[in-house]
Design an enzyme around this catalytic site. Structure first.
Site, PDB file in Angstrom:
ATOM      1  NE  ARG A   1     105.201  13.270 -12.528  1.00  0.00           N
ATOM      2  CZ  ARG A   1     106.043  13.053 -13.540  1.00  0.00           C
ATOM      3  NH1 ARG A   1     105.935  11.959 -14.265  1.00  0.00           N
ATOM      4  NH2 ARG A   1     106.999  13.916 -13.803  1.00  0.00           N
TER       5      ARG A   1
ATOM      6  CE  LYS B   1     111.372  15.395  -8.448  1.00  0.00           C
ATOM      7  NZ  LYS B   1     110.788  15.103  -9.782  1.00  0.00           N
TER       8      LYS B   1
ATOM      9  N   GLY C   1     110.075  26.879 -15.751  1.00  0.00           N
ATOM     10  CA  GLY C   1     110.702  25.909 -16.645  1.00  0.00           C
ATOM     11  C   GLY C   1     112.200  25.803 -16.435  1.00  0.00           C
ATOM     12  CB  THR C   2     114.575  23.127 -17.502  1.00  0.00           C
ATOM     13  OG1 THR C   2     114.130  23.173 -18.865  1.00  0.00           O
ATOM     14  CG2 THR C   2     113.940  21.933 -16.820  1.00  0.00           C
TER      15      THR C   2
ATOM     16  N   GLY D   1     118.570  17.912  -9.557  1.00  0.00           N
ATOM     17  CA  GLY D   1     118.554  17.513  -8.151  1.00  0.00           C
ATOM     18  C   GLY D   1     117.812  16.215  -7.897  1.00  0.00           C
TER      19      GLY D   1
ATOM     20  CE  LYS E   1     121.214   6.125  29.416  1.00  0.00           C
ATOM     21  NZ  LYS E   1     120.453   7.097  30.238  1.00  0.00           N
TER      22      LYS E   1
ATOM     23  CE1 TYR F   1     118.457   0.938  30.384  1.00  0.00           C
ATOM     24  CE2 TYR F   1     118.184   1.490  32.691  1.00  0.00           C
ATOM     25  CZ  TYR F   1     118.474   1.863  31.395  1.00  0.00           C
ATOM     26  OH  TYR F   1     118.793   3.171  31.123  1.00  0.00           O
TER      27      TYR F   1
ATOM     28  CG  ASN G   1     119.038   4.771  34.652  1.00  0.00           C
ATOM     29  OD1 ASN G   1     117.948   4.210  34.793  1.00  0.00           O
ATOM     30  ND2 ASN G   1     119.416   5.297  33.514  1.00  0.00           N
TER      31      ASN G   1
ATOM     32  CB  SER H   1     118.429 -14.021  39.001  1.00  0.00           C
ATOM     33  OG  SER H   1     119.288 -14.825  38.233  1.00  0.00           O
TER      34      SER H   1
HETATM   35  C1  UD1 Z   1     113.173  17.772 -18.502  1.00  0.00           C
HETATM   36  C2  UD1 Z   1     113.641  18.070 -19.931  1.00  0.00           C
HETATM   37  C3  UD1 Z   1     113.472  16.819 -20.787  1.00  0.00           C
HETATM   38  C4  UD1 Z   1     114.230  15.677 -20.188  1.00  0.00           C
HETATM   39  C5  UD1 Z   1     113.835  15.477 -18.726  1.00  0.00           C
HETATM   40  C6  UD1 Z   1     114.771  14.469 -18.079  1.00  0.00           C
HETATM   41  C7  UD1 Z   1     113.227  20.389 -20.463  1.00  0.00           C
HETATM   42  C8  UD1 Z   1     112.307  21.343 -21.123  1.00  0.00           C
HETATM   43  N1  UD1 Z   1     112.856  19.127 -20.493  1.00  0.00           N
HETATM   44  O1  UD1 Z   1     111.788  17.497 -18.596  1.00  0.00           O
HETATM   45  O2  UD1 Z   1     113.919  17.059 -22.108  1.00  0.00           O
HETATM   46  O3  UD1 Z   1     113.992  14.488 -20.923  1.00  0.00           O
HETATM   47  O4  UD1 Z   1     113.922  16.694 -17.978  1.00  0.00           O
HETATM   48  O5  UD1 Z   1     114.311  14.139 -16.798  1.00  0.00           O
HETATM   49  O6  UD1 Z   1     114.239  20.781 -19.969  1.00  0.00           O
HETATM   50  N2  UD1 Z   1     113.095  22.491 -12.480  1.00  0.00           N
HETATM   51  C9  UD1 Z   1     113.343  23.700 -11.861  1.00  0.00           C
HETATM   52  N3  UD1 Z   1     112.577  24.769 -12.192  1.00  0.00           N
HETATM   53  C10 UD1 Z   1     111.589  24.707 -13.125  1.00  0.00           C
HETATM   54  C11 UD1 Z   1     111.348  23.456 -13.744  1.00  0.00           C
HETATM   55  C12 UD1 Z   1     112.136  22.379 -13.410  1.00  0.00           C
HETATM   56  O7  UD1 Z   1     114.238  23.806 -11.029  1.00  0.00           O
HETATM   57  O8  UD1 Z   1     110.948  25.730 -13.373  1.00  0.00           O
HETATM   58  C13 UD1 Z   1     113.938  21.342 -12.093  1.00  0.00           C
HETATM   59  C14 UD1 Z   1     113.143  20.259 -11.403  1.00  0.00           C
HETATM   60  O9  UD1 Z   1     113.178  20.423 -10.008  1.00  0.00           O
HETATM   61  C15 UD1 Z   1     113.880  19.003 -11.841  1.00  0.00           C
HETATM   62  C16 UD1 Z   1     114.437  19.354 -13.220  1.00  0.00           C
HETATM   63  O10 UD1 Z   1     114.450  20.756 -13.273  1.00  0.00           O
HETATM   64  O11 UD1 Z   1     114.964  18.709 -11.004  1.00  0.00           O
HETATM   65  C17 UD1 Z   1     113.632  18.781 -14.352  1.00  0.00           C
HETATM   66  O12 UD1 Z   1     112.348  19.336 -14.321  1.00  0.00           O
HETATM   67  P1  UD1 Z   1     111.059  18.564 -14.798  1.00  0.00           P
HETATM   68  O13 UD1 Z   1     109.880  19.421 -14.644  1.00  0.00           O
HETATM   69  O14 UD1 Z   1     111.022  17.223 -14.148  1.00  0.00           O
HETATM   70  O15 UD1 Z   1     111.395  18.434 -16.333  1.00  0.00           O
HETATM   71  P2  UD1 Z   1     110.777  17.403 -17.341  1.00  0.00           P
HETATM   72  O16 UD1 Z   1     109.465  17.930 -17.813  1.00  0.00           O
HETATM   73  O17 UD1 Z   1     110.812  16.048 -16.777  1.00  0.00           O
HETATM   74 CA    CA Z   2     111.378  15.091 -14.651  1.00  0.00          CA
END
Ligand code: UD1
Ligand code: CA
Length: 459
Positions: A19, A26, A82-83, A105, A352, A367, A387, A406
């Site tokens: 986004r 990001k 995923g996280t 991050g 400078k 200058y 210069n 001047s």
């Molecule tokens: C996540 C949480 C959500 C929370 C929200 C807060 C989960 C499943 N969900 O959702 O409960 O309210 O953050 O902002 O944990 N990232 C990775 N690798 C991945 C996916 C994500 O490093 O495979 C990192 C992203 O760079 C980011 C952070 O994890 O810094 C959060 O990821 P994002 O996809 O924004 O999670 P949300 O869906 O917002």
């Molecule tokens: Ca997020």
């Protein structure tokens, strides 16, 4: 934490940040002039952890290059599933025993003091930082039981209508017992709307293993707000600047308008410093007692000594300015310049890589480059140090008490000796001797009987 019970910090930075609509990952977008990730690293370092592990994925090489430091270990997450999957990549690197804090991050304003309650307490506990939002749309909701104990987190996309009404959200910041984390993460299944491995699914596993889960409410939402788009980035930028301005105001700095104040680095101010609207401070800026900065100035890595006034619209980069100087309006000071005390550099003057001595004035349209200028020199309007010969740069030396008329060009390398006077309109190509008047312009003459041309009629 002690050596026997070390602390790990894992920072998730693998996501792409769709986004933001940007080629830049990001976490490298800037807040207060520094990547989001460096702000999070500051908070991580303040906890004195045994290890900091950054999980990279999208544009990993760029992120690593930007954050590289001897105290950071990078692990790669590819693809990004995923996280939970992200944290799992860090497990082999964790210092065993003790606790592991997970930070995001893209949550740049988090402060170490807010993290402390998560880290304090027994090792055998999972703590999750939560906050209350008026509009929790998109976040994972914290589901508590009748006794207000945390049961689980439900992602927005997986939540029921009733759960959508919950205002307490998961900030994504956690602290886990390191010894158990690997096992729990290994049991994650992507059984959800996004087909991802959710780190939040660890919570029910912890409860099943009789490890208590604590939801710790952060009462300062900006500290845990994430950046998902550019609008949120600008909002957090303003929060950062407003907080810094408030701190400086409390210390006695007269900031004309905290809403029009930007520091992209570190600023230190003496007593009775005043800063007008629209100024930008970059890098390391030090302002001495009584310094006044006029409106719309940009100062980049600058030291300004006491009681100096910098008038509006001046731009100073990598230079030092002495006591009681007057700079601007519309002055440009470029890298490698040192101005001694009581110097006056006026409008449309560019300096400078030059040393300017005590009490010297260059008030208009000049200058001065690659020059050494002595004390109490007066540089007339329109003076130029030439210069550059098209291939190399050369130095101009102007000794003490010189007066330059001047519209003079000083063709470097050239020296103007002590006490010399240069008549207006001179082109100086050889040394000008001390205490003498040196002229180089043609003698004035008048042509008798000369007539102005008249327009020829076309009709
Ligand atoms: C996540 C949480 C959500 C929370 C929200 C807060 C989960 C499943 N969900 O959702 O409960 O309210 O953050 O902002 O944990 N990232 C990775 N690798 C991945 C996916 C994500 O490093 O495979 C990192 C992203 O760079 C980011 C952070 O994890 O810094 C959060 O990821 P994002 O996809 O924004 O999670 P949300 O869906 O917002
Ligand atoms: Ca997020």
């Amino acid at each position: 934490m002690s050596k026997a019970s070390p602390l790990n910090v894992v920072i998730l930075a693998a996501g792409m940040g769709k986004r933001m609509h940007s080629n830049l990952p990001k976490v490298l977008h800037k807040l207060a002039g520094r990547p989001l990730l460096s702000h999070v690293l500051d908070a991580a370092r303040a906890l004195s952890p045994a290890k900091i592990i950054v999980v990279t994925g999208h544009e990993a090489a760029l992120v690593r290059e930007a954050a590289a430091a001897p105290d950071i270990v990078f692990v790669n997450q590819s693809p990004q599933l995923g996280t939970g999957h992200a944290v799992q990549q860090a497990v082999p690197e964790l210092a065993p025993g003790g606790k592991t804090v997970v930070l995001l991050g893209d949550v740049p304003l988090i402060q170490p003091a807010a993290l402390q309650p998560l880290i304090d307490g027994p090792v055998n506990r999972v703590s999750m930082m939560t906050t209350l939002l008026d509009d929790p749309t998109g976040y994972g909701r914290v589901v508590r039981d009748a006794r207000k104990k945390v049961k689980c987190v439900v992602e927005h996309k997986d939540a029921t209508r009733a759960q959508h009404k919950i205002r307490e959200i998961n900030t994504g910041i956690f602290c886990y017992p390191t010894a158990k984390l690997g096992k729990w993460l290994g049991q994650l299944k992507p059984n959800n709307a996004q087909k991802e491995y959710y780190v939040t699914d660890v919570l029910p596993m912890a409860l099943k293993d009789k490890v208590p889960v604590e939801g710790i409410l952060c009462s300062d939402p900006p500290q845990v707000e994430g950046v998902n788009n550019r609008a949120q980035l600008t909002q957090l930028e303003r929060v950062y600047q407003q907080r810094l301005a408030t701190k400086l105001l409390e210390q006695g700095v007269a900031i004309a308008d905290p809403a029009r104040f930007d520091v992209r680095g570190a600023i230190t101010c003496g007593r009775d410093v005043s800063i007008d609207v629209g100024c930008v401070f970059e890098g390391k800026v030090e302002l001495g007692d009584g310094v006044r900065i006029g409106a719309h100035c940009v100062l980049n890595n600058i030291t300004v000594a006491a009681n100096t006034i910098i008038e509006p619209f001046s731009h100073l980069t990598q230079a030092s300015v002495g006591v009681n100087c007057r700079i601007g309006p519309y002055t440009r000071i470029r890298p490698g310049t040192q101005l001694a005390d009581e110097v006056h550099i006026g409008n449309f003057v560019e300096v400078k890589a030059s040393d300017i001595g005590y009490g010297t004035k260059a008030s208009h349209l000049t200058y001065i480059g690659d020059s050494t200028v002595g004390r109490n020199v007066n540089v007339g309007a329109g003076t130029i140090t030439c210069n550059y010969d098209g291939a190399n740069k050369h130095r101009t030396v102007i000794e003490d008490d010189v007066f330059i008329g001047s519209d003079t060009q000083l063709v470097a390398p050239v020296t103007v000796r002590r006490g010399a006077t240069i008549g207006a309109g001179a082109t100086i190509t050889r040394e000008a001797p001390a205490d003498q008047l040196t002229l180089s312009r043609a003698k004035q003459m008048s042509v008798p009987g000369w007539k102005r041309p008249v327009k020829i009629s076309k009709g």
